[in-house]
Structures are given as C-alpha cells and as structure tokens.
Write a protein that holds these residues in place. Structure first.
Motif, short mmCIF file in Angstrom:
data_model
loop_
_atom_site.label_atom_id
_atom_site.label_comp_id
_atom_site.label_asym_id
_atom_site.label_seq_id
_atom_site.Cartn_x
_atom_site.Cartn_y
_atom_site.Cartn_z
N ASN A 94 12.59 0.62 -10.13
CA ASN A 94 11.94 0.26 -8.86
C ASN A 94 10.50 0.74 -8.92
O ASN A 94 10.10 1.66 -8.21
CB ASN A 94 12.70 0.92 -7.68
N GLY A 95 9.72 0.09 -9.79
CA GLY A 95 8.37 0.58 -10.06
C GLY A 95 7.27 -0.09 -9.26
O GLY A 95 6.10 0.25 -9.44
N ASP A 96 7.60 -1.03 -8.39
CA ASP A 96 6.56 -1.73 -7.63
C ASP A 96 6.04 -0.85 -6.50
O ASP A 96 6.81 -0.21 -5.76
CB ASP A 96 7.11 -3.03 -7.04
N ARG A 97 4.72 -0.83 -6.35
CA ARG A 97 4.07 -0.09 -5.26
C ARG A 97 3.15 -1.05 -4.51
O ARG A 97 2.52 -1.93 -5.10
CB ARG A 97 3.26 1.08 -5.81
N ILE A 98 3.05 -0.83 -3.21
CA ILE A 98 2.25 -1.70 -2.36
C ILE A 98 1.24 -0.86 -1.58
O ILE A 98 1.55 0.24 -1.12
CB ILE A 98 3.13 -2.52 -1.38
N CYS A 99 0.03 -1.37 -1.47
CA CYS A 99 -1.01 -0.75 -0.64
C CYS A 99 -1.53 -1.80 0.33
O CYS A 99 -1.74 -2.96 -0.05
CB CYS A 99 -2.14 -0.24 -1.52
N PHE A 100 -1.72 -1.43 1.58
CA PHE A 100 -2.31 -2.36 2.55
C PHE A 100 -3.12 -1.59 3.57
O PHE A 100 -2.86 -0.42 3.85
CB PHE A 100 -1.24 -3.23 3.23
N ASN A 101 -4.15 -2.26 4.10
CA ASN A 101 -5.02 -1.67 5.12
C ASN A 101 -4.78 -2.37 6.44
O ASN A 101 -4.59 -3.59 6.49
CB ASN A 101 -6.49 -1.78 4.72
N VAL A 102 -4.78 -1.60 7.51
CA VAL A 102 -4.69 -2.13 8.87
C VAL A 102 -5.68 -1.36 9.72
O VAL A 102 -5.50 -0.16 9.99
CB VAL A 102 -3.27 -1.97 9.46
N GLY A 103 -6.76 -2.01 10.13
CA GLY A 103 -7.79 -1.33 10.91
C GLY A 103 -8.41 -0.19 10.11
O GLY A 103 -8.90 -0.38 8.99
N ARG A 104 -8.38 1.02 10.66
CA ARG A 104 -8.95 2.19 9.99
C ARG A 104 -7.95 2.86 9.06
O ARG A 104 -8.24 3.89 8.45
CB ARG A 104 -9.44 3.20 11.04
N GLU A 105 -6.74 2.32 8.97
CA GLU A 105 -5.65 2.99 8.26
C GLU A 105 -5.38 2.33 6.91
O GLU A 105 -5.55 1.12 6.74
CB GLU A 105 -4.38 2.95 9.12
N LEU A 106 -4.93 3.15 5.96
CA LEU A 106 -4.56 2.68 4.62
C LEU A 106 -3.19 3.27 4.28
O LEU A 106 -2.98 4.49 4.40
CB LEU A 106 -5.60 3.13 3.60
N TYR A 107 -2.26 2.41 3.85
CA TYR A 107 -0.89 2.83 3.57
C TYR A 107 -0.52 2.53 2.13
O TYR A 107 -0.97 1.54 1.55
CB TYR A 107 0.10 2.12 4.51
N PHE A 108 0.36 3.41 1.59
CA PHE A 108 0.85 3.26 0.22
C PHE A 108 2.35 3.52 0.23
O PHE A 108 2.81 4.61 0.59
CB PHE A 108 0.13 4.26 -0.69
N TYR A 109 3.15 2.49 -0.14
CA TYR A 109 4.61 2.56 -0.08
C TYR A 109 5.22 2.16 -1.41
O TYR A 109 4.59 1.47 -2.23
CB TYR A 109 5.15 1.59 0.97
#
Length: 623
Positions: free
Chosen positions: A61-76
């Motif tokens: 399960n090596g897939d990683r996702i990054c996304f930005n929403v407004g002033r926020e940045l997430y990494f899952y």
C-alpha cells in the motif's frame, strides 16, 4: 453527451458512467477531503490540486496523496479502490499564513517509505521543499521574493533528476532551480543566453553557484501550465496569450507552436508515446496538436465553460494491429523522423513501434485509439477517443502516399483534400450545431484553393468516406518538414484573451454589437476615464486584428478546417468547478473546488461495501 434529458436531470450529480469498456463507479467511501468533510468556501481561493507518489511500501500500500484546500495542505495514505479513506489520520497537515499553496509535485526518484521530497508553490511566489513523512521543511526558495513576486502557477521536478526543478509564475517567467544551491540575498542579474520569437532564455550571472540557474521568459501574460514529454526532452507550455509553445528543453529551442481558437490556454498534456499534445483553455475546446507535423489535427467540443485540466489515460490508450505485424515500409526520411523524435532512447514505447508499422501489404492500417479526458469550470467530466479515422483520415494506397498524408510535415491539413469526389451529408451527430448539415465538394486538384472543403469527421464512431489520391499530393510550399513557417509566424497574435472574438458565423452587425459590448459597456467608469477607455478600445481593436492574422493559418485553423470530436462521456460530477483529473491503473481521480477528491473505480475493479465507510459523505452525490 451532456444533452441527455433536461431540467432536473441535467443538474444531477452523476455517480457512474458507461464507456465501451464498461461502467465507471464513484466510490463515495474513498473520498478524500479535509478531516471535517465540510465543503470548503472556495471564494477567492486557489484551485485545489492533487499529487501522487508511490513509496514502494513493503505492505503493498505504497500510494500517497497530497492535496491543497485553501491555506491547508494534507498528506495521506491513498487507499484507492481497496479500502475506505480514513481522514482522521493524515500523515501530515500544514496550515499557512499570509499565502496559499497553489501547486505541488513529488520526486518519484527519491521517494521511499521513510522519506519523500515534495515541492510546494505558493500564491506569493515562494517555493518550499518539504518532507511530509519526516515532517521537515528542508528549504524555502525565493523566500524574499527577489526572484519573482508573482504567484507560482506550476512546479515540476525535471525528469530523471534528483535535484533540478522548474517553476512557472503568473508573470510569464519560468525558472530552473537546483535544490543544492541558495537563492542569494540580492536580486539576481541575468545574461542573455538565447532568444527567439516570443521567448528568451537568460543565465544567472554570479561568482558562485546560486538560484535560479536559468530564467525563461515565455510569451505575454501568465504561463499557466507546462508539461515535460514522456522522454523528458521537450517542454510544452500553455500561456495566457493563447499560445502553446513546445521547446527542446536542453537546447532551449522552439520546436513548434499552436494558437487557441480564443482566449488563453490553461492546461496541457502529452500522449503516452509523445506524438500528440492536448491543450485546453478559455475557448471551451480541447485541441489536439501533432508533435511531428506541428499542426492542429482535431478539436473537441463538449464543455460549456473553460477547460481546466486535460490528461491522457495511459491504461486505455491502445495500438493494435488489424493484421499480423508488417515490416516497416516507409521511406528513409520517414524512418529518420521517428528516430529523431525517439532520440535513440529506449524509452519509446510499443505505441511508437506499432505506429511505425502501420503499412501492410493490403494497405489496411493498425487500430489506434488514444483516450484522454478533460474537466472544466462547467463541473463536467468529458472522455474522448482519438482514433485512426482522425489521425489518418485517408487510407494509405501506396508507400509514397502514406508518407505524404501520415508522417510528413509537408502534407496539407486534412481539409479540402478530397477534391475529386462529390460528397453530401444530410445529418449531423447529436450535439452538432448544424452549420455543416449539407456539404459538398467537387472539382479537381488544380482548384484546391477554391473548392468547398469536404465534410470532416464529427465523431469517432462512424467511418467517413474519402476521395482518391487526387488533390492529396499538393504540399504546403510555405512549410518545411521542421515546421519553420510555424515558428516564424508563431507570435503574431498576443494578448487576445480578453478581447478577441473569433466566431466564424457572426454577421457584420453582430460583430459590431459584440465589439460595443466588450469595449464600451463600462458604465461604472466616470467621464474622467475617457482617455483610458479609448486606450482599451484601441487595444481591443489591435488584439482582434492580430488574432485575425492567425485564424485560418496552421497556427489556428478555422473550425471547419479540422475534425470536430464529440465526447464519449460528458457528465456533471460536482457542484463546484473541477480542478483535477488523474488517471491511475485501477481508477481515475477528480477533485472540485469544494475540496472533495473523488475516486472512480474502473470497470471490473473491486468496489467498497457501505459498511466500510467510517463516516457519511456530505458530497451530495445522487446514486
């Protein structure tokens, strides 16, 4: 097509759609968003963007996702079609003050389960290098905004490099950085390295190594997006001035250009084999451009507003022989052209070799299908098939003719080529405007320039008859095999994104009214601003005159001069404008400005059970 039904049905958010390969289904339990799942108020915010990387995790399960929403940045951890998303456990979350993330990109070469290199561009012009696994911030580039004060529009690692990356700004500049170098404490001084029509490349003058290594100035206005070719040798740039410019990256030389039908270009992508480029933008169209021929080969109309993202589906794109593979039978020049593109690299895939063998003893070509998709501000997802009836509009009757019509850049566009036949079309595919309901052409090759163009393909579903070889051997004498004429005239039109009107069917009165509305409907401007108003009107007239010079040329063919594609699928899939489209092996991923990242399972892929959903999705999707 989007024209299915009307009223309430037209406004429904679709949760599945069907193509020839089966049914794509929205997995509502695999939806990623902010942890509270509350729709984001997108007013005045930068577009939501998504980046993926695989860290080769031992667990599979090596897939990683990054996304930005407004002033926020997430990494899952991205679980895709396998498991439901658990938004309560982001690997990393960052909230920025005074600026917003605008784009980001992982370096796949350095990614491991313990560390990843993520570049993040910001609205104030800075670029940050972070490691969201270690939760570290390595470096900040353009920190004092001494290099460029405008927002970052696109950031990419240079293919094959662990340290070089490229950054585009809304100023229209493009900068090459090295992560090992600093940016200095004073504004950089530049020295001209290379200059061409509409672009210039400068090096940074410094006694010690510092960033940026290079500065590219491309076109007029913002450089909205760029994309490297699959082999990493070429760079395609989509600019606000409406031009697509393709450069040889190492040599910084212009390979070819294309002009949008209207307005700016917002997005660009390459086909998996590097033979075609698709661009989209403010003309609501997707435009397919041939890399080898340096010309537009098709346009697609399905969106009702600006096209924000285009992407090829490498899993559905296919090249199949209709007969057992035949030996290459083209000319030496044709073979040389292919070698020139491949550059001797082993990275040229099977699509290129198959296309090289499209001549067979009985003249039947291979079956070619390129699948690509697009999303737009109209909240619609469109899927398109680019097939051999568009790529090769005339079946090869001999080796010479195959070379003329398929591979050679000296061949004329497909329009008007069947001049020795009389063809009448009495019906249009659904969704067409009926302008070409009845079309005919007759005459001989000597009257090519005066004949009415033969009907062009309007979809990929039905074959269209083609004429004999007569009229197909007349070359465009003003264009060489390298597309030099395109380069010479590439930058005639600039700054037309706000003013140009290029409708082919407007009457003179309608055009006058549109000019009046565009240039004089400014009631809020006081009489003291009359001079400024006159300047705007003059600029509008100049821009329209410049745009008219490119319309009808190889830079920007008229609508009736190239085939018009219709989408296989055109569905409303969100409440807010769409900003992301990414094709993965077992799914495709979309995102809207509300901050919801959706996973659509490909046909035959395992879906999720409702019991696997940790929380209810508020996305408002209608099953």
């Amino acid at each position: 097509m989007a024209a299915e039904g009307g009223g309430k049905e037209m406004n429904e958010i679709k949760t599945q759609f069907t193509t020839r390969e089966g049914v794509y289904k929205l997995l509502t339990h695999s939806e990623y968003s902010r942890p509270n799942r509350v729709p984001f108020n997108s007013q005045g915010s930068n577009p939501v963007k998504v980046s993926f990387v695989n860290v080769n995790d031992q667990s599979g399960n090596g897939d990683r996702i990054c996304f930005n929403v407004g002033r926020e940045l997430y990494f899952y951890i991205y679980k895709g079609v396998r498991k439901a998303a658990d938004l309560s456990k982001p690997i990393d979350k960052r909230i920025y003050k005074g600026t917003q993330p605008t784009c980001h990109d992982f370096n796949p070469l350095t990614a491991t389960a313990e560390s990843v290199s993520l570049l993040v561009g910001f609205s104030a012009g800075q670029v940050q290098l972070i490691d969201p696994i270690k939760k570290e911030t390595s470096k900040l580039f353009n920190e004092e905004r001494l290099i460029d004060k405008s927002g970052v529009t696109c950031v990419r690692w240079v293919p094959g490099s662990e340290s070089l990356f490229l950054v585009a700004h809304s100023s229209g500049s493009l900068y090459l950085y090295n992560v090992e170098h600093t940016c200095g404490t004073t504004p950089p001084h530049y020295q001209l390295l290379k200059q061409g029509d509409g672009y210039a490349v400068h090096t940074c003058k410094s006694k010690s190594a510092r960033n940026p290594l290079l500065r590219w100035t491309v076109g007029e206005g913002a450089l909205n997006e760029f994309a490297f070719s699959p082999d990493g040798k070429f760079l395609a740039c989509a600019s606000q001035d409406g031009f697509l410019r393709v450069f040889g990256f190492d040599a910084a030389e212009l390979h070819g250009t294309m002009k949008s039908y209207f307005g700016g270009l917002l997005c660009v992508c390459w086909s998996p084999d590097g033979r075609y480029i698709v661009a989209g933008g403010e003309d609501d169209l997707v435009t397919v451009w041939s890399f080898s021929d340096c010309r537009v080969i098709a346009r697609g109309h399905g969106h009702k507003s600006w096209v924000s993202v285009v992407a090829f589906d490498h899993c559905t794109t296919s090249v199949e022989d209709s007969d057992p593979p035949a030996e290459f039978s083209g000319s030496d020049e044709e073979f040389h052209e292919q070698i020139h593109f491949a550059g001797g690299r082993d990275r040229a895939n099977s699509s290129q070799s198959h296309l090289s063998k499209r001549n067979s003893t009985d003249g039947r070509p291979v079956s070619v299908t390129y699948r690509f998709g697009s999303v737009g501000q109209d909240t619609q997802l469109c899927l398109w098939d680019l097939t051999e009836d568009i790529l090769f509009p005339h079946l090869p009757l001999s080796r010479t003719r195959t070379h003329t019509n398929v591979m050679s850049a000296t061949s004329p566009p497909a329009t008007g080529s069947a001049t020795n036949t009389t063809t009448t079309t009495t019906t249009n595919p659904p969704g067409t405007n009926g302008n070409n309901t009845v079309s005919s052409s007759s005459g001989n090759s000597g009257a090519l320039s005066n004949s009415v163009p033969a009907p062009l393909p309007r979809s990929n579903s039905l074959p269209h008859s083609t004429g004999p070889a007569g009229g197909n051997t007349t070359p465009n004498s003003h264009m060489s095999s390298k597309g030099s004429s395109i380069i010479d005239s590439a930058f005639i039109a600039t700054g037309v994104s706000k003013f140009a009107t290029l409708s082919l069917h407007d009457t003179r009165k309608e055009r006058h009214e549109k000019d009046h509305k565009r240039n004089h409907s400014m009631g809020h401007i006081s009489s003291k601003s009359s001079d400024k108003l006159n300047q705007l009107s003059s600029a509008a007239r100049t821009a329209k005159a410049d745009a008219a010079k490119t319309l009808g040329t190889l830079l920007c063919p008229r609508m009736e001069e190239v085939p018009l594609l219709e989408p296989l699928v055109c569905k409303k899939i969100a409440h807010e404008r769409l900003t992301v489209l990414i094709f993965l092996e077992d799914c495709l991923v979309t995102a809207c400005q509300e901050g919801f990242i959706c996973t659509w399972a490909r046909p035959g892929k395992v879906g999720l059970l409702p019991s696997q959903n940790p929380t209810n999705s508020p996305s408002g999707t209608v099953v």
